[in-house]
Write a protein that holds these residues in place. Structure first.
Motif, PDB file in Angstrom:
ATOM      1  N   THR A  62       0.812  -1.222   0.000  1.00  0.00           N
ATOM      2  CA  THR A  62       0.000   0.000   0.000  1.00  0.00           C
ATOM      3  C   THR A  62       0.845   1.272   0.000  1.00  0.00           C
ATOM      4  O   THR A  62       0.367   2.328  -0.430  1.00  0.00           O
ATOM      5  CB  THR A  62      -0.935   0.059   1.224  1.00  0.00           C
ATOM      6  OG1 THR A  62      -0.157   0.157   2.425  1.00  0.00           O
ATOM      7  CG2 THR A  62      -1.846  -1.150   1.281  1.00  0.00           C
ATOM      8  N   LEU A  91      -6.994   2.506  -1.439  1.00  0.00           N
ATOM      9  CA  LEU A  91      -5.884   1.614  -1.776  1.00  0.00           C
ATOM     10  C   LEU A  91      -6.448   0.258  -2.175  1.00  0.00           C
ATOM     11  O   LEU A  91      -7.200  -0.349  -1.422  1.00  0.00           O
ATOM     12  CB  LEU A  91      -4.946   1.471  -0.568  1.00  0.00           C
ATOM     13  CG  LEU A  91      -4.612   2.784   0.168  1.00  0.00           C
ATOM     14  CD1 LEU A  91      -3.855   2.509   1.453  1.00  0.00           C
ATOM     15  CD2 LEU A  91      -3.828   3.723  -0.739  1.00  0.00           C
ATOM     16  N   VAL A 126      -9.314   0.285   2.123  1.00  0.00           N
ATOM     17  CA  VAL A 126      -8.433  -0.745   1.565  1.00  0.00           C
ATOM     18  C   VAL A 126      -9.318  -1.828   0.962  1.00  0.00           C
ATOM     19  O   VAL A 126     -10.175  -2.397   1.654  1.00  0.00           O
ATOM     20  CB  VAL A 126      -7.505  -1.338   2.640  1.00  0.00           C
ATOM     21  CG1 VAL A 126      -6.584  -2.384   2.021  1.00  0.00           C
ATOM     22  CG2 VAL A 126      -6.670  -0.235   3.295  1.00  0.00           C
TER      23      VAL A 126
END
Length: 769
Positions: A331, A346, A373
């Motif tokens: 990341t 991400l 994420v």
């Protein structure tokens, strides 16, 4: 790293602390900590500092507890088939285990179901409920979930299956039509401890059903309570305190095996052991596999079987740690690419779905930005993700504004879970950037953090740890006290850990120092321009090879105001003490400064190219070397106050073997007594006297001169005799003695101190800043 703005938890005056300390007979440190937490009521103090089972509340204070017991009693009497529906995190696993063991004590062997994070998702699942109905169950008991399962519970009720919901999560607008809902925040029936965990609610049911026998399960309730990060106040504090004590009773062989694997001391467990060792391993099961084995572990009576599960759990946890580290590293490139974004999005194609929340939390910790994420499911073309946000930004509100872009979405202010089609991710990423300005959230601003105690390194001790631990267990609502060490020296910086990102250092002040560890802080330490910092951390003990040492767990450090000044002074002042000065070196300076005419005349004979000046001449804007030391420290203070030099080399014509001797009061008394009790001692006999008394001859000469000036002795016909002093005299009335004291000040400050200490002293008088 995120910039932190440290403020005192609460400003408490010395008088308030003194008064509180006397009133309750408490240590002043403990008094300050309690006052900062507004714990002043006598009863409240007693309950807080002496949490024990007497603080357990009446379980029938919980909504529908009486109904739940009637249903369970009836199920036991009729030998009904009972299923427990739990959750895949540590709170859910311990809740399920408590309920299972409680029913077994009543003679029922229930089945249980832990949802699969990847297949079933969180909370009630209609397909699973249908599966359980096919098992011909008569009663379903939910633990740590269920209050939001209105439609799923209706299905079971339509099948003639009774349902007891036990939960602690936020209430929906409409409650399910369950036979009983045991929950601490039902409107009108708010429980005395409204922030119970799921395991806490399950324990209260055990308490109602089993009475004192339920205490055998309180250690499991303690694990769920710590793991779920509910406030450790009120009854939660009792559950954790008592649960930690009772872990040593070995009521659960699986837990004992897990504690052993973690290399913890079962007789001395702490909430940190649960939070950093036990809970992460149980959580790893639900993140990487299925958490059902966690329930098997905590409820089995077979030690060999327990050991097998523990070994498997350890392997899964190590794998989880490796995957988290790998995905987090992946990341970082995207974090850098999105450095101008207010919200980080991400994504990856091969990331493990079970650890996305952990990675998001790490990124938030490092960047102070809301973070999503996501991992792409190639088959469905759907990104599944977890979001986390810092305090001050409501992630649920932000994402809810774009609900139409999600396949699924849910959560709360600081954490959300969601699914989004692959072709909608770009649109979501673009639109969500406006949310930080809408909420007036400064992603580049500093984070306000609180510290509790202003101390010196010399005050850190094992006794201080004992004092602080009076407030344990620590957690949400009762954080572990953070200590501020002002103007401490952060030195001996080392890189540690597999990836070298962690910091090992010493924190020192004066002659005292303590070891320090800072996770992820090595790079920050490397960039320091000076070692003089304000250091913030939590005091603990590091035990290694049977030895215990104090250790500071660093929360932060920042160059202090004095440190910034010291950094500037280090670029101006140069330490030439105890160095050999060749005439050629003197030529490199604009001026050579003298405090004594004698040295001035000696150097003058060497024809130095540099200008030779006395201390009372201006050296503004010059590169200078101070050749000798003054006899009075006030002269040096005046010089550095008035001369803003470019650089100042401090030579002081220092010889480490030559010192002004500090007057020794004992030796002075011995000499004076000898002179008073012996006759016919000539002034020329002082070497003999010095040898006999084992006092240096130079000291004897000095002391004798002081005695003359104070009229303690006199010389009559060459002999030393007692004088007829008419009044009491102070030593400082002797010009010789006073002069020696002044020279000793010079010696101590300018010659004997290390360069850091000397610069610290100079900083109080120097004119450069």
């Amino acid at each position: 790293m995120v910039s932190k703005n440290w403020i005192k938890r609460k400003e408490v005056s010395s008088k308030e602390i003194d008064d509180f300390s006397k009133k309750h007979n408490f240590d002043k440190i403990l008094s300050e900590l309690l006052l900062e937490r507004d714990l002043t009521d006598k009863t409240e103090l007693e309950d807080f500092l002496n949490a024990d089972i007497s603080g357990l509340q009446d379980p029938f204070g919980l909504h529908d507890m009486d109904k739940a017991l009637e249903i369970i009693d009836e199920a036991v009497e009729t030998n009904s088939k009972i299923a427990i529906y739990g959750d895949y995190d540590a709170d859910g696993v311990t809740s399920t285990s408590i309920m299972k063991l409680t029913l077994k004590k009543l003679g029922i062997d229930p089945i249980f179901y832990i949802p699969d994070r990847f297949k079933d998702g969180y909370g009630p699942n209609l397909d699973v409920y249908k599966f359980l109905a096919e098992q011909n169950i008569d009663l379903l008991i939910t633990v740590d979930n269920g209050v939001s399962g209105k439609d799923e519970i209706k299905y079971l009720k339509d099948q003639g299956i009774k349902v007891i919901v036990t939960d602690h999560h936020d209430l929906p607008e409409e409650l399910p039509d369950a036979d009983a809902i045991v929950h601490p925040t039902i409107p009108g029936f708010e429980y005395v401890c409204p922030y119970l965990s799921g395991a806490g609610v399950a324990f209260k049911i055990a308490d109602a059903l089993l009475g004192d026998e339920a205490l055998e399960l309180i250690d499991l309730a303690a694990i769920g309570t710590v793991a779920d990060s509910v406030p450790l106040l009120g009854e939660n504090r009792v559950i954790v305190t008592e649960g930690l004590k009772r872990m040593s009773e070995n009521n659960h062989v699986g837990l004992s095996e897990l504690i052993k694997k973690c290399k913890l001391k079962i007789n001395n467990m702490s909430e940190e052991d649960i939070g950093f060792k036990i809970a992460p391993r149980i959580n790893a099961l639900g993140r990487m596999a299925n958490a059902s084995s966690g329930v098997e572990l905590l409820t089995t009576g077979d030690a060999d079987f327990a050991k097998e599960i523990v070994d498997e759990t350890e392997d899964i946890n190590k794998k989880r740690q490796e995957i988290v580290s790998k995905v987090y590293e992946d990341t970082l490139v995207q974090v850098e690419e999105q450095k101008d974004n207010g919200v980080l999005v991400l994504s990856g194609k091969n990331w493990h779905q079970g650890i996305l929340g952990i990675v998001a939390s790490r990124v938030v910790e490092q960047t102070h930005k809301p973070t999503l994420v996501l991992q792409l499911d190639a088959e469905s073309g759907i990104y599944k993700g977890s979001g986390r946000s810092p305090e001050g930004f409501n992630l649920f509100t932000a994402l809810n504004n774009y609900r139409e872009l999600f396949v699924a979405f849910g959560g709360h202010a600081q954490a959300c879970g969601f699914s989004v089609d692959e072709d909608k991710l770009g649109e979501l990423t673009e639109k969500i950037q406006s949310e930080t300005s809408k909420q007036k959230f400064d992603v580049n601003g500093s984070v306000n953090e609180k510290y509790d105690l202003d101390l010196n390194v010399s005050e850190l001790s094992f006794d201080l740890i004992k004092t602080i631990n009076n407030l344990a267990p620590f957690g949400m609502g009762n954080p572990k006290p953070v200590i501020k060490l002002k103007n401490a020296d952060l030195s001996q910086i080392q890189s540690i850990g597999k990836d070298g990102t962690h910091l090992k250092a010493k924190v020192a002040s004066d002659k005292y120092q303590v070891d320090a560890i800072g996770f992820g802080m090595y790079e920050k330490a490397k960039e320091l321009t000076t070692s003089i910092c304000d250091v913030y951390g939590e005091l603990g003990v590091n035990e290694w090879a049977g030895r215990k040492n104090l250790q500071l767990m660093l929360d932060d450090f920042e160059v202090s105001a004095e440190g910034k000044k010291m950094s500037q002074l280090k670029s101006i002042y140069l330490d030439y003490r105890n160095k050999r000065i060749a005439p050629s070196i003197l030529d490199k300076f604009d001026s050579i400064v003298f405090f004594n005419e004698t040295y001035y005349e000696v150097v003058k004979r060497h024809d130095a190219n540099a200008k030779l000046v006395m201390y009372d001449q201006s050296c503004d804007g010059e590169n200078i070397l101070i050749y000798d030391r003054p006899h009075d420290i006030e002269l040096f203070k005046k010089f550095i106050k008035e001369n803003k030099t470019l650089h100042t080399a401090l030579y002081f014509h220092t010889d480490l073997n030559s010192r002004y001797l500090t007057p020794d009061m004992h030796k002075m008394k011995v000499l004076l007594k000898y002179l008073y009790t012996h006759q016919n001692i000539r002034e020329t006999d002082m070497q003999m006297v010095a040898d006999y008394l084992k006092i240096q001859k130079s000291d004897v000469d000095f002391y004798l001169k002081v005695f003359f000036e104070l009229d303690f002795v006199k010389i009559v016909n060459g002999f030393v005799e007692k004088a007829d002093a008419s009044k009491q005299r102070e030593l400082t009335e002797s010009p010789t003695y006073l002069k020696r004291l002044k020279r000793n000040d010079v010696e101590k400050i300018l010659i004997e101190s290390d360069f850091g200490s000397l610069l610290s002293w100079i900083s109080e008088y120097d004119c450069h800043s």
